[in-house]
Design an enzyme around this catalytic site. Sequence first.
Site, mmCIF file in Angstrom:
data_model
loop_
_atom_site.group_PDB
_atom_site.id
_atom_site.type_symbol
_atom_site.label_atom_id
_atom_site.label_comp_id
_atom_site.label_asym_id
_atom_site.label_seq_id
_atom_site.Cartn_x
_atom_site.Cartn_y
_atom_site.Cartn_z
ATOM 1 N N GLU A 1 -3.121 2.996 5.724
ATOM 2 C CA GLU A 1 -3.015 4.128 4.731
ATOM 3 C C GLU A 1 -3.912 5.412 4.986
ATOM 4 O O GLU A 1 -3.385 6.261 4.855
ATOM 5 C CB GLU A 1 -3.713 3.684 3.262
ATOM 6 C CG GLU A 1 -2.737 2.318 2.773
ATOM 7 C CD GLU A 1 -1.401 2.538 2.824
ATOM 8 O OE1 GLU A 1 -0.691 3.557 2.952
ATOM 9 O OE2 GLU A 1 -0.659 1.377 2.928
ATOM 10 N N GLY B 1 0.810 -1.300 -0.053
ATOM 11 C CA GLY B 1 0.054 0.028 0.047
ATOM 12 C C GLY B 1 0.900 1.331 0.074
ATOM 13 O O GLY B 1 1.958 1.095 0.487
HETATM 14 O O1 GNR Z 1 4.067 -2.545 2.631
HETATM 15 C C1 GNR Z 1 3.486 -2.424 3.480
HETATM 16 N N1 GNR Z 1 2.843 -3.547 4.474
HETATM 17 C C2 GNR Z 1 2.201 -3.357 5.338
HETATM 18 C C3 GNR Z 1 1.970 -4.728 6.261
HETATM 19 C C4 GNR Z 1 1.201 -4.644 7.237
HETATM 20 C C5 GNR Z 1 0.441 -3.661 7.498
HETATM 21 C C6 GNR Z 1 0.356 -2.329 6.603
HETATM 22 C C7 GNR Z 1 1.249 -2.524 5.717
HETATM 23 S S1 GNR Z 1 1.270 -1.097 4.600
HETATM 24 C C8 GNR Z 1 3.118 -0.970 4.088
HETATM 25 C C9 GNR Z 1 3.360 -0.062 2.971
HETATM 26 C C10 GNR Z 1 3.092 1.273 3.510
HETATM 27 O O2 GNR Z 1 3.972 1.751 4.504
HETATM 28 N N2 GNR Z 1 1.976 2.049 3.403
HETATM 29 O O3 GNR Z 1 1.542 2.863 3.733
HETATM 30 NI NI NI Z 2 2.812 3.252 5.658
#
Ligand code: GNR
Ligand code: NI
Length: 173
Positions: free
Chosen positions: A136, A46
Site C-alpha cells: 500500500e 488493502g
Molecule cells: O487484495 C489484495 N491482496 C494482496 C495480496 C498480497 C499482497 C498485497 C495485497 S494488497 C491487494 C489489494 C490492493 O491492491 N491493495 O493496494
Molecule cells: Ni494494490
Amino acid sequence: MKIRKILTEPDPFLRQVSHEVTKVDDTIRELMDDMLETMYAAPGIGLAAIQVGVPKRVIVIDLSREEKKTPLYFVNPKIIIKSKNISTYEEGCLSVPGQFAEIDRPDQCHITYLDYNGQKKELKAEGLLATCIQHEMDHLEGILFIDYLSKLKKNFIVKKLSKQKKVLERIVV
Ligand code: GNR
Ligand code: NI
C-alpha cells in the site's frame, strides 16, 4: 458509505505521488469509510486512496477473513525500520486485476502513522500485514508490484490489461 470506482493499470493517475494529509477531518474519515466499503466489495485486503483516484496518503487494510471485521486505517504512514530478512508472498492488486506474482519484501516493518481519529500511532508489523503495508505504501509513491518484475513480464501484463480495457470500452459505448 459508498463504493468508489477502482482505477486499473494502465492509468497515469496510479503513477502520481500522493500528498500528505494536513488534518484528519470528516472529509478524510468519509474517504476512509468509502475506501473500506470499496475494498470489502472488491474483495481485497488493502486499498490506497490513489486507487480510487484521490492522491492523498491514506490507506485502509483488513486482513480478517472471519465475520468479525478488523479494519486498520493509516494516514501519512512512515516506515522507520525495515528488517533485513526478506519474505516472499504471492501478491495481487485490485489495480492490476487477475494478475499475481511472487514478490520479495522485508518481512517486518516498524511504522508510524495517524489513525482514524488523527492520533499518532506506532506499529510493528510482520508477515502478511508487513507485506500489505509495504504494498500500500508503494501505491502512495506511484509504484505497483508489477514494477518489480522483469520488463518482459511487466510489459506482457500491461499489454494484456490495455487490451481488456479496450474491449470493455467498446461494450460500454
Ligand atoms: O487484495 C489484495 N491482496 C494482496 C495480496 C498480497 C499482497 C498485497 C495485497 S494488497 C491487494 C489489494 C490492493 O491492491 N491493495 O493496494
Ligand atoms: Ni494494490
